[in-house]
Design an enzyme around this catalytic site. Sequence first.
Site, mmCIF file in Angstrom:
data_model
loop_
_atom_site.group_PDB
_atom_site.id
_atom_site.type_symbol
_atom_site.label_atom_id
_atom_site.label_comp_id
_atom_site.label_asym_id
_atom_site.label_seq_id
_atom_site.Cartn_x
_atom_site.Cartn_y
_atom_site.Cartn_z
ATOM 1 N N HIS A 197 0.896 -1.158 0.000
ATOM 2 C CA HIS A 197 0.000 0.000 0.000
ATOM 3 C C HIS A 197 0.933 1.205 0.000
ATOM 4 O O HIS A 197 1.452 1.597 1.041
ATOM 5 C CB HIS A 197 -0.893 -0.037 1.238
ATOM 6 C CG HIS A 197 -1.704 1.201 1.458
ATOM 7 N ND1 HIS A 197 -3.076 1.216 1.329
ATOM 8 C CD2 HIS A 197 -1.350 2.466 1.809
ATOM 9 C CE1 HIS A 197 -3.518 2.443 1.591
ATOM 10 N NE2 HIS A 197 -2.489 3.213 1.884
ATOM 11 N N ASP A 324 -10.282 -3.314 -4.973
ATOM 12 C CA ASP A 324 -10.149 -2.787 -3.608
ATOM 13 C C ASP A 324 -11.537 -2.667 -2.983
ATOM 14 O O ASP A 324 -11.878 -1.654 -2.357
ATOM 15 C CB ASP A 324 -9.420 -1.447 -3.583
ATOM 16 C CG ASP A 324 -9.061 -0.986 -2.172
ATOM 17 O OD1 ASP A 324 -9.147 -1.801 -1.240
ATOM 18 O OD2 ASP A 324 -8.711 0.195 -1.999
#
Length: 443
Positions: A197, A324
């Site tokens: 991330h 996501d």
Amino acid sequence: MTQTWNLLQAGQERNYKVAYINARIIDPETKLDIEGSLLTEGSKIIDFGESLFSNGVPSGVDETINCEGLVLMPGLVDIHVHFREPGQEHKETIYTGSKSAAAGGVTTVVCQPNTTPAIDSVILAKYLKYRALETSHVNIEFYAKITTSEEKLTEVALLKEAGAVGFTDDGIPVMNPMIMRQALLYSSMLNVPIAQHAEDLNLSAGGAINEGKISEALGVKGILSASESVMVSRDILLMKDIENVHYHILHISSKDSLDAVKRAKDLGLNVTCEVTPHHFTLTEDIVKQHGAIAKMNPPLRTEEDRLAMVEGLKTGVIDCIATDHAPHDRSSKDLPLESAAFGIVGLETMLPLSLELYHSGQIDLFDILAKLTYKPADIIHVPRGRVQKNFVADLTLVDLNYEWEIKIDSFASKSKNSPFGGRKVKGRVVRTIVSGKTVYSQK
């Protein structure tokens, strides 16, 4: 419209034969695009071709499905979902999340480990696998955590043995460069992706949306675009001298990050990245209309960034599309921008939003479907996403040109946090097949 779901559990009966006739059969990897028929037996694709069943379907076939006017293609593979189990079952569960996946034509998902508690031990990994076997409609894979409490590495080798297909601290970055370097060394030894991330918290802390004209107009703290590209560049430097390493960037969103990835690929480094449909279809401008419903991390960025994402898909710098999928209950979103949760749901809109790039003539159909099927499967080393003989029968039947309006209240997901309500799209999932078994259908 009538929708039907079935749990996957053991999959199709071993000798059960299904004939799919009059289909347009597409396999993105081999560039197959034919009008014909396909036969499955149990969990496998046995045969397909233009002349298959030209003399009629034989008597030994248990079920015949007429696919006239429809595309039969590999089941979609989404390597970035949050099913919130364990710990936040009021937002999503494996049961409801996999139901949403099946409705979206997705046959394999990869659950992220930032649950409560996080998937950072073998016991929790085994629990997740057990829950998936009991309650899922689709194939469930999972990433395990890179770190325990962001302070030290997890038992990476044991977690891989327990079934982890990769490692990430998604939701937050691995800020400590030494820990990230150690994780990348494990990637080399174990042949697994380390998924970052990409966000330097020193540049983004306290931010709600992209730093720019909209954050200024709304008077909220922004998230600097460089917070992503700085982290991407750091990690590429950390991995560049490690042999057989695989570094994967989650939900890439900025042009500068993409430029760094291109440079790395030009050097022959094994760097892959994914992009979400919302980052190649929307910009920060919609935050004015949707407020916290359009709040996600990384945030929606500028039109220049959005166009860069489309270009990255065209050129292959971006390897795959992932959602996501981040479900949140209403109380987590009905808040001021600064306080609301990050994320939107996406499993039931991924295919039609991706097909916009095909219908608008921007990207070839093979290329779009590749980034939804075998390419994400290859990133996690899972043999899925193909229509080939003796391959597992994970298939999606799609009406490519069906026009419809996205209605978020009809989502199978437990949560409805999406900014795409009311959007008119083309391309509808008619049937989803996992290991030869129909797990979703609609009429």
